[in-house]
Enzyme design. Structure first.
Site, PDB file in Angstrom:
ATOM      1  N   CYS A 164       0.847  -1.182   0.000  1.00  0.00           N
ATOM      2  CA  CYS A 164       0.000   0.000   0.000  1.00  0.00           C
ATOM      3  C   CYS A 164       0.888   1.239   0.000  1.00  0.00           C
ATOM      4  O   CYS A 164       1.960   1.246   0.582  1.00  0.00           O
ATOM      5  CB  CYS A 164      -0.940   0.096   1.193  1.00  0.00           C
ATOM      6  N   ASN A 218      -1.333   1.589   5.917  1.00  0.00           N
ATOM      7  CA  ASN A 218      -0.517   0.573   5.261  1.00  0.00           C
ATOM      8  C   ASN A 218      -0.108  -0.415   6.338  1.00  0.00           C
ATOM      9  O   ASN A 218       0.499  -0.026   7.322  1.00  0.00           O
ATOM     10  CB  ASN A 218       0.717   1.255   4.655  1.00  0.00           C
ATOM     11  N   GLY A 219      -0.489  -1.686   6.197  1.00  0.00           N
ATOM     12  CA  GLY A 219      -0.114  -2.680   7.211  1.00  0.00           C
ATOM     13  C   GLY A 219      -1.312  -3.475   7.672  1.00  0.00           C
ATOM     14  O   GLY A 219      -2.333  -3.550   6.978  1.00  0.00           O
ATOM     15  N   GLU A 228      16.351 -17.449 -10.405  1.00  0.00           N
ATOM     16  CA  GLU A 228      15.976 -16.056 -10.640  1.00  0.00           C
ATOM     17  C   GLU A 228      15.296 -15.899 -12.006  1.00  0.00           C
ATOM     18  O   GLU A 228      14.294 -15.177 -12.135  1.00  0.00           O
ATOM     19  CB  GLU A 228      17.233 -15.170 -10.530  1.00  0.00           C
ATOM     20  N   LYS A 284      11.486 -14.517 -12.495  1.00  0.00           N
ATOM     21  CA  LYS A 284      11.175 -13.351 -13.340  1.00  0.00           C
ATOM     22  C   LYS A 284      10.058 -13.701 -14.314  1.00  0.00           C
ATOM     23  O   LYS A 284       9.131 -12.927 -14.500  1.00  0.00           O
ATOM     24  CB  LYS A 284      12.395 -12.888 -14.148  1.00  0.00           C
ATOM     25  N   GLU A 340       6.554 -14.204 -12.487  1.00  0.00           N
ATOM     26  CA  GLU A 340       5.862 -13.074 -11.886  1.00  0.00           C
ATOM     27  C   GLU A 340       5.337 -12.063 -12.901  1.00  0.00           C
ATOM     28  O   GLU A 340       4.326 -11.424 -12.643  1.00  0.00           O
ATOM     29  CB  GLU A 340       6.693 -12.400 -10.785  1.00  0.00           C
ATOM     30  N   HIS A 378      16.212 -36.502 -11.256  1.00  0.00           N
ATOM     31  CA  HIS A 378      15.515 -37.041 -10.081  1.00  0.00           C
ATOM     32  C   HIS A 378      14.032 -36.672 -10.086  1.00  0.00           C
ATOM     33  O   HIS A 378      13.380 -36.757  -9.050  1.00  0.00           O
ATOM     34  CB  HIS A 378      16.188 -36.549  -8.798  1.00  0.00           C
TER      35      HIS A 378
HETATM   36  O1  M6R Z   1      12.581  -5.602  -1.194  1.00  0.00           O
HETATM   37  P1  M6R Z   1      13.072  -6.997  -1.035  1.00  0.00           P
HETATM   38  O2  M6R Z   1      14.315  -7.275  -1.796  1.00  0.00           O
HETATM   39  O3  M6R Z   1      13.218  -7.407   0.411  1.00  0.00           O
HETATM   40  O4  M6R Z   1      11.928  -7.900  -1.646  1.00  0.00           O
HETATM   41  C1  M6R Z   1      11.981  -9.290  -1.602  1.00  0.00           C
HETATM   42  C2  M6R Z   1      10.999  -9.888  -2.559  1.00  0.00           C
HETATM   43  O5  M6R Z   1       9.698  -9.513  -2.232  1.00  0.00           O
HETATM   44  C3  M6R Z   1      11.300  -9.471  -4.009  1.00  0.00           C
HETATM   45  O6  M6R Z   1      12.596  -9.795  -4.386  1.00  0.00           O
HETATM   46  C4  M6R Z   1      10.308 -10.139  -4.981  1.00  0.00           C
HETATM   47  O7  M6R Z   1      10.539 -11.512  -5.026  1.00  0.00           O
HETATM   48  C5  M6R Z   1      10.436  -9.489  -6.349  1.00  0.00           C
HETATM   49  N1  M6R Z   1       9.128  -9.238  -6.883  1.00  0.00           N
HETATM   50  C6  M6R Z   1      11.187 -10.312  -7.315  1.00  0.00           C
HETATM   51  O8  M6R Z   1      11.248  -9.740  -8.570  1.00  0.00           O
END
Ligand code: M6R
Length: 611
Positions: free
Chosen positions: A2, A99-100, A484, A488, A491, A507
């Site tokens: 938020c 926010n929270g 990674e 990418k 997401e 495996h």
């Molecule tokens: O701000 P941070 O690096 O602590 O965030 C961690 C993850 O939420 C963040 O890396 C998330 O996985 C990204 N969307 C990846 O692209």
């Protein structure tokens, strides 16, 4: 998550709030709203993005110089118009943005219900503002006093801003566990979840600390802690250029951030590394040099992409420094009973510096006597301030939800720390150390070379844009890169993808391979090269389609793979900084071709400030 923004001063509040919300939209985009105060307290809110809110407002919004706005990532209550913030209190004399999470909102709601209060939404936020109203009525106190008393009875993490028709001259803000920055102007104050909505107006900011309540009027800023003791605001001068938070001609922030990497990596090294002089200094860790020299164990805590950079660091530190390293998902670490001894070193790695799970893991480690190093991008963030020491990434603002330049900057900072430690501990030969410094300094140029192949990656993306699954394989240091690459793609394109250590494929995941399965293999020339060549053959034998990331000049893999992307050679330890670039581009182009919202993928938010 938020985004919160507030303004009190002499300018028209509405455009400032809307512009600020657009800058904060990366934090959540389920719904948006603003509250404006001038004779009456008017709330405008709408499910969807800030642009949907703007379109939904008929006529002109209330003209005023005080207001607040919110862009939401839903926790309590589905994303709809009613659950959008701001929320009125029961009487509608008060309004709040939040926010929270308020963890004890259920019991508070029950108690308030017994007193006859009614609720319009399903949110914990509406409960909080009604609770504040109830306290003000009961104690006959000021708005700030009501906020302070209410928050002392509330369990959870939050940043809030509150305003009231009873006193139109002020905004009251408070935080515990969620960030809040106050911009200090001439006869005007700004509030926001980060500095990006503020920087256009002033570079003087105050970071509100946990358990503090701020009262903003046109005449001044007053801060008290939850015990009502006055605090002196410390004004920081920000070094943040407006261009760094704009797209600067790129179609998406993610693309801009991918292409910024030669510069962001160079910025990250600037003043710290000068190979010709053997100079490698990280100011932030200087005071704890002895702890690093004597460390018997290092623990990394992080989430998501940041966790992947820690996996790379694990390989490098163990190899160069010969210290055992544990890499922990912050969210898991805190819920077991981890073995942490007094003086153990815990690195918390985070782009945003606000990830709730990482912060909680740090608190746990701190309570057990660990020394905390924060490796963070956002200056002044909660993780930076919770750490004993640390190093900033200096990658510049990362706005695309998918992390790219922060990842490579994390790799650079963690590698510099590993090199420094190995040198201090005497576990690296002098010659190898100097050779590595020289090669590390060349990484920005090598990344620039990879970026020149963007067109080729785009063509490969076109071929696979309709795939339903992807497998990413790597070995050694390229295994975290495989993870990674898969993250990418998932997401931002919503294609299912898995990252695997290439040898683990046999495996289980090998059963997935057929002629429809694209397999991205990070197969650069390192000590497991021969093994990964065998893994490629295993995939080809089952008709999988191989997209291989290889070292320039590789003569063997191009004969086996269906598509290849070449990257310049470098020391094994630095290869992830280079080999990840084509994977970032591949996911970007596939997502664009599938019509996905690359910068604001569904269900995600940039910083995850809830558990
Ligand atoms: O701000 P941070 O690096 O602590 O965030 C961690 C993850 O939420 C963040 O890396 C998330 O996985 C990204 N969307 C990846 O692209």
């Amino acid at each position: 998550m938020c985004g919160i923004v507030g303004y009190i001063g002499h300018r028209d509040a509405f455009p400032i709030l809307i512009k600020g919300l657009k800058r904060l939209e990366y934090r959540g985009y389920d719904s948006a709203g603003v509250a404006l105060l001038n004779g009456s307290l008017e709330i405008y809110k709408k499910q969807g993005k800030v642009s949907a809110l703007e379109e939904s407002i008929e006529g002109s919004p209330l003209k005023t110089t005080v207001g607040m706005g919110h862009t939401r990532w839903a926790t309590h209550g589905e994303p709809n118009d009613t659950n959008a913030h701001p929320h009125y209190s029961h009487s509608t004399d008060y309004a709040i943005i939040h926010n929270g999470i308020i963890e004890n909102y259920g019991s508070l709601k029950k108690e308030l219900g017994k007193k006859g209060y009614k609720f319009r939404s399903d949110t914990d936020t509406e409960v909080l503002i009604t609770f504040i109203e109830d306290i003000i009525n009961e104690y006959d106190c000021s708005l700030e006093e009501g906020v302070r008393i209410a928050l002392s009875k509330v369990v959870g993490a939050y940043a809030i801003v509150v305003m009231s028709t009873k006193d139109e001259t002020k905004l009251v803000a408070a935080r515990k566990g969620s960030p809040l920055v106050i911009g200090v102007g001439q006869g005007e104050y700004f509030l926001a979840s980060d500095a990006t909505p503020i920087i256009e107006y002033t570079n003087e900011v105050v970071y509100l600390n946990d358990e503090e309540v701020a009262v903003l009027t046109r005449e001044g800023l007053e801060i008290k802690d939850f015990e009502a003791l006055s605090q002196t605001p410390y004004i920081h001068t920000l070094d943040l250029a407006l261009e760094s938070i704009e797209k600067s001609g790129y179609e998406h922030f993610m693309l801009k951030e991918i292409f910024e990497q030669p510069n962001s990596i160079a910025d990250c090294m600037r003043g710290r590394l000068k190979a010709a002089d053997g100079h490698l200094v990280l100011g932030g860790i200087r005071d704890y040099t002895n702890a690093l020299i004597n460390a018997e164990k290092i623990i990394f805590v992080a989430c998501g992409t940041s966790w992947h950079s820690c996996l790379v660091a694990e390989y490098i530190i163990e190899e160069l420094c010969r210290i055992p390293v544990e890499v922990e998902y912050a969210s898991e670490f805190r819920y077991r009973n981890p073995i942490i001894n007094e003086g153990d070193i815990v690195f918390a790695v985070s782009q945003s510096g606000e990830t709730a799970d990482t912060l909680a893991a740090m608190e746990l480690a701190k309570s057990k006597g660990a020394i905390l190093f924060g490796i963070v991008n956002v200056v002044g963030s909660s993780i930076a301030r919770t750490s004993h020491e640390g190093a900033y990434l200096h990658a510049g603002p990362e706005i695309g939800v998918a992390s790219t330049k922060a990842f490579t900057a994390q790799l650079v900072v963690l590698t510099m720390i590993a090199l420094k430690m190995s040198h201090l501990r005497g576990t690296i030969a002098e010659r190898r150390y100097h050779e590595m410094l020289v090669d590390l300094e060349r990484i920005p140029d090598k990344v620039a070379t990879v970026l020149k192949q963007a067109k080729k990656v785009e063509e490969i993306a076109y071929i696979f844009k309709e795939a339903h699954n992807f497998l990413y394989l790597g070995r050694g240091l390229n295994f975290p890169v495989a993870l990674e690459g898969a993250l990418k793609l998932k997401e931002i394109s919503y294609i299912h993808a898995e990252g695997y250590p290439a040898a683990e494929m046999k495996h289980g995941p090998i059963a997935l391979i057929d002629e429809n399965m694209p397999v991205v293999v990070i197969a650069t020339r390192d000590k497991s090269y021969d093994k990964i060549v065998s893994n490629i053959q295993e995939v080809k034998a089952r008709k999988g389609k191989v997209i291989a990331v290889v070292t320039e000049g590789d003569a063997l893999i191009p004969k086996m793979a269906d598509y290849i992307i070449e990257v310049p050679d470098t020391k094994d330890a630095f290869m992830p900084m280079v080999s990840v670039i084509p994977l970032q581009l591949l996911s970007y182009y596939i997502a664009v071709m599938r019509g996905c919202n690359v910068d604001q993928p569904r269900n995600l938010a940039k910083s995850v400030t809830v558990e």
